[in-house]
Structures are given as structure tokens and as C-alpha cells.
Design an enzyme around this catalytic site. Sequence first.
Site, mmCIF file in Angstrom:
data_model
loop_
_atom_site.group_PDB
_atom_site.id
_atom_site.type_symbol
_atom_site.label_atom_id
_atom_site.label_comp_id
_atom_site.label_asym_id
_atom_site.label_seq_id
_atom_site.Cartn_x
_atom_site.Cartn_y
_atom_site.Cartn_z
ATOM 1 C CG ASP A 85 40.105 43.889 39.950
ATOM 2 O OD1 ASP A 85 39.773 43.115 39.034
ATOM 3 O OD2 ASP A 85 40.766 44.923 39.758
ATOM 4 C CG ASP A 87 43.995 42.612 35.100
ATOM 5 O OD1 ASP A 87 44.406 41.569 35.662
ATOM 6 O OD2 ASP A 87 43.743 42.678 33.896
ATOM 7 N N GLY A 175 37.644 40.200 35.832
ATOM 8 C CA GLY A 175 37.107 40.306 34.485
ATOM 9 C C GLY A 175 38.151 39.966 33.451
ATOM 10 C CG ASN A 244 33.737 44.714 36.099
ATOM 11 O OD1 ASN A 244 32.536 44.590 35.907
ATOM 12 N ND2 ASN A 244 34.579 43.699 36.031
#
Length: 294
Positions: A85, A87, A175, A244
Site C-alpha cells: 500500500d 498512503d 486506492g 482495504n
Amino acid sequence: MIIARLIADPETLGDNLALAMEMIEARDWEVAGAGMLEFCTNVLELEVVEGNPAGIRQILDQCFPDSDLLLSTVPFETPRLFVSDMDSTMIGQECIDELADFAGLKDRIAAITERAMQGELDFESALRERVGLLKDLPEDAIRQCLDERIRPMDGARTLVATLKSRGCHTVLVTGGFHSFADPVADLLGFDRVVGNRLGLHDGRLTGDLVGGIVDSSVKKKVLLEETARLGEDVVSLATGDGANDIPMIESATHGIAYRAKPKARAAADGWIDRGDLTAILDLYGIARDDWVFD
């Protein structure tokens, strides 16, 4: 055999280890070995026979607060695939929240972001709502936000560079948005980027997204596709911090939650709560002389 590696406060390590071993043996599980790694002397390795990972995890979490930990049911070896990921994992910010500040909407959008990361909101709906609020923001705000607000997480460049030096394929899957992820990937050295695309027209954000949504299912799909491409027996590592990221974390050989929300931390094989991202290299037993400081 369950192998646990952890980094904890050295001043309390001995007492906490004794307590953990007592709790493990009280469940009639055998501790086959315990000692510090030869090349990473800050890492304790514990081998347990006939235990279960969830039980071992619970005990170690209780006995070693503020630790970095990774559990494995297979011998440790350097991963050949790293999917992460972006962020609050590879960078210290949430890009959409920082971008919202330029529109005077940071508090409103950050509240939605937090609820989505906690798993309280549907990711796609929350994403579209936040992007819609940014309609008419000048495109120049993206570059300004990158220059002024977005910074790599401590240890990110060394982690990626060191893994790549050992033959690992690296993928940044987010995302968030390519407008941020592409420059971040270039800075950190990732081989591939997967993300969402912001709609733009006449130099302003349209409030829409272009193309499909990168959500939790896509993150998992990327990891599985890359695993299949490299070989089904490849050791994979996934890192993330929010709800997520859970399917991706659960699908990897080793899923590590980095300073994560509770649901993501609970789903992972381990966590980094104490150190920076280079703690992952320690947990894999990669000697610091072999780290690449890019």
C-alpha cells in the site's frame, strides 16, 4: 513448527521472554528454541512445536507491547515479491486528505478517510464521495501537494532498494491516485504501480474517477497475479495499514501491518509498531551490512 521473530525493548526482553515461554508451555506447546539472530542481534527468534499461530500471536502481543513481530509456518527467506500500500505505509500521509486541504475540506474528507480505513464504510462509495468534493480544484494543486506535503515513510527507500538488490519484484498498489503514486514509486524505486486515476478537464479536477476502482479485491488480485507470474511457490510479502489492505495481507506468504488500524493488524502475520520500515529487513534476518541505502 511456528517461527516467531520479534524486536522489543531490550531492557525488558529477558523477563518478557520468560513470561511468554511460561504461557506457551502452559498450553502444552513445546518451545524448541529461543535466541537472538546471528546477523540481526536485535531480533529474537522463537520456535514453537505444535502450537497454533493465533495463540502464539496472542501471547507475544500480550508479553511484548510496542514490538515489531513476524510469525511464519515456513522457514524465513527473502521474499521475491513485495506488494505494498502507499498512503500511511510507504508515505507518511493520506494524499487525498492533504489534497483536500487545498480546497479547504481537509477535516471533512479526512473523517471519511478514517472511517473507510477502519472498515466502517464501503471503500468505493467513500472514495467517490471524497473525489466528488474536490471538483474544480486546480490540477496545479496536485504538484504543489506533492512538493510540500508528501514525504516517504522512514526506511521506505532502504527497504525497497534492499529487497530489489536481492531479486525481489516490487509493486506499489494503492486506492489512491496515479498522480501521486507514480512520482512516489519513482522516488522509492518500485517496479510497478497500480492505482486510481483522477478525472481532469481544462486543468481542473472533474470530481470523477477515470476507469476501474482499485479496491481491496484489486489489491488481492494484483498480488495473486504477480505470484502466479513468478511461480506459485514464490515467497511474497505484503504491507498495509487499513481495512482495504486486508485481503492482500491475508493472501501473501507474510502479511505485515505497518502502524495499522486494528482490523488490519489483527489480520496480519505480524506488525511494525516500534521501528520504521527497515525493521522488516531485520525480521527477515538481512544483515545491515547488506542493506542498500539509496
